[in-house]
Write a protein that holds these residues in place. Sequence first.
Motif, PDB file in Angstrom:
ATOM      1  N   HIS A 266       0.835  -1.212   0.000  1.00  0.00           N
ATOM      2  CA  HIS A 266       0.000   0.000   0.000  1.00  0.00           C
ATOM      3  C   HIS A 266       0.869   1.262   0.000  1.00  0.00           C
ATOM      4  CE1 HIS A 266      -3.409  -2.627   0.948  1.00  0.00           C
ATOM      5  NE2 HIS A 266      -2.632  -3.189   1.843  1.00  0.00           N
ATOM      6  N   LYS A 267       2.043   1.185  -0.612  1.00  0.00           N
ATOM      7  CA  LYS A 267       2.990   2.303  -0.546  1.00  0.00           C
ATOM      8  C   LYS A 267       2.485   3.560  -1.253  1.00  0.00           C
ATOM      9  CE  LYS A 267       5.678   0.426  -4.427  1.00  0.00           C
ATOM     10  NZ  LYS A 267       7.020  -0.077  -4.831  1.00  0.00           N
ATOM     11  N   ARG A 268       1.516   3.436  -2.142  1.00  0.00           N
ATOM     12  CA  ARG A 268       0.967   4.615  -2.824  1.00  0.00           C
ATOM     13  C   ARG A 268      -0.206   5.237  -2.060  1.00  0.00           C
ATOM     14  NH1 ARG A 268       2.901   5.407  -7.839  1.00  0.00           N
ATOM     15  NH2 ARG A 268       4.047   3.701  -8.822  1.00  0.00           N
ATOM     16  N   TYR A 269      -0.692   4.535  -1.052  1.00  0.00           N
ATOM     17  CA  TYR A 269      -1.853   4.991  -0.301  1.00  0.00           C
ATOM     18  C   TYR A 269      -1.514   6.257   0.492  1.00  0.00           C
ATOM     19  CZ  TYR A 269      -5.622   4.816   3.194  1.00  0.00           C
ATOM     20  OH  TYR A 269      -6.668   5.127   4.008  1.00  0.00           O
ATOM     21  N   CYS A 270      -2.229   7.338   0.223  1.00  0.00           N
ATOM     22  CA  CYS A 270      -2.012   8.619   0.915  1.00  0.00           C
ATOM     23  C   CYS A 270      -0.532   9.011   0.952  1.00  0.00           C
ATOM     24  CB  CYS A 270      -2.558   8.563   2.345  1.00  0.00           C
ATOM     25  SG  CYS A 270      -4.346   8.436   2.455  1.00  0.00           S
ATOM     26  N   LYS A 271       0.186   8.697  -0.111  1.00  0.00           N
ATOM     27  CA  LYS A 271       1.633   8.890  -0.138  1.00  0.00           C
ATOM     28  C   LYS A 271       2.031  10.342   0.156  1.00  0.00           C
ATOM     29  CE  LYS A 271       5.669   8.025  -3.071  1.00  0.00           C
ATOM     30  NZ  LYS A 271       6.117   7.489  -4.383  1.00  0.00           N
ATOM     31  N   LYS A 272       1.379  11.298  -0.512  1.00  0.00           N
ATOM     32  CA  LYS A 272       1.713  12.709  -0.317  1.00  0.00           C
ATOM     33  C   LYS A 272       1.373  13.182   1.094  1.00  0.00           C
ATOM     34  CE  LYS A 272       1.324  14.149  -5.161  1.00  0.00           C
ATOM     35  NZ  LYS A 272       0.608  15.039  -6.121  1.00  0.00           N
ATOM     36  N   SER A 273       0.244  12.694   1.609  1.00  0.00           N
ATOM     37  CA  SER A 273      -0.174  13.100   2.955  1.00  0.00           C
ATOM     38  C   SER A 273       0.798  12.600   4.016  1.00  0.00           C
ATOM     39  CB  SER A 273      -1.582  12.577   3.251  1.00  0.00           C
ATOM     40  OG  SER A 273      -2.528  13.171   2.402  1.00  0.00           O
ATOM     41  N   TYR A 274       1.234  11.342   3.885  1.00  0.00           N
ATOM     42  CA  TYR A 274       2.214  10.814   4.839  1.00  0.00           C
ATOM     43  C   TYR A 274       3.526  11.586   4.752  1.00  0.00           C
ATOM     44  CZ  TYR A 274      -0.575   6.662   5.938  1.00  0.00           C
ATOM     45  OH  TYR A 274      -1.563   5.808   6.371  1.00  0.00           O
ATOM     46  N   LYS A 275       3.949  11.902   3.535  1.00  0.00           N
ATOM     47  CA  LYS A 275       5.198  12.637   3.350  1.00  0.00           C
ATOM     48  C   LYS A 275       5.139  13.991   4.046  1.00  0.00           C
ATOM     49  CE  LYS A 275       8.418  14.240  -0.211  1.00  0.00           C
ATOM     50  NZ  LYS A 275       8.688  14.334  -1.677  1.00  0.00           N
ATOM     51  N   LYS A 276       4.024  14.700   3.879  1.00  0.00           N
ATOM     52  CA  LYS A 276       3.848  16.002   4.527  1.00  0.00           C
ATOM     53  C   LYS A 276       3.800  15.846   6.038  1.00  0.00           C
ATOM     54  CE  LYS A 276       1.369  18.303   0.750  1.00  0.00           C
ATOM     55  NZ  LYS A 276       0.077  18.898   0.330  1.00  0.00           N
TER      56      LYS A 276
END
Length: 298
Positions: A266-276
Amino acid sequence: MKKILICYFSGTGNTKKVVFKAKECFEELGAEVTVHNIDEEFSLNLEDYDMLGISYPIHAFNAPSNVIKFVKGLTKLEKGEKKPLFIIKNSGEPLAINNISSLKIRSILKRKGFVLNNEYHYCMPYNMIFRHTDAMAYRMWNSVIGVLPIDCREIIEGKKVKLRYIPFGRFMAYIMRIEHWGGRFNGKKYKVNENCINCQLCVKRCPTHNITVEDGKFKFGKNCLMCMRCSFHCPKNAIKIGWFENWKVNGAYNFNSPEETEEDKHKRYCKKSYKKYFSRIEEKIKRYSDNLEKADEK
């Protein structure tokens, strides 16, 4: 010495883990901390404390129904008296819509004399939807460990920190509280399968006493919170969770640094949100560390 009361509900242990780490941080700052699990009867006097903390796992972008019921039952402070309130909540994803989850309890407690000064949202691994990798669980917990001492200091020192609420948040939170009703309906569809060893841990641990055994058969009532405590901790993965069976997660996480690399499906799941989310915490920790160094130089 500030006297702090933290009342919490924890479905599968994440919130409890955060709360007791917060207790440790507050005590290192010289505060006296009492922790109350709302599964248990409340017999404390709010007048004895300088501030109140409420902590919970986010359910469908809201506080769980038992948390709302608990705060409704708290005694109103003396007329004209005001006390600071802080909220610590957690969910599996760092989406901004989670910020609205406190609106209901914030409103209730305001009428009782508590003023929200601080609110924090941390990511902890899912107990339903899908299982986070051990690496992600470790990163989530390590981030909490890093930032929680700073956040607790903000609370103690009276620095107000609040989350941004999305437009029409109150209306959206109201709509999403359908989960409280839906959870009770779906909870009646829970079943145990042939893996069950009749240990009855689910019966003993259910926060609403929703699970009973009659003539050797497990029965699930209409008071389910969808907290997943029964299915998550079942030692034989024997509980089916109705409509959400495909979202079931079973077994405690290992929050230590993993020795082996695990494939993240699930590495693409909410990827940007986790990064932020992780970047924001890392920046806050760095700023705090830099300020300490400057203070030491002076």
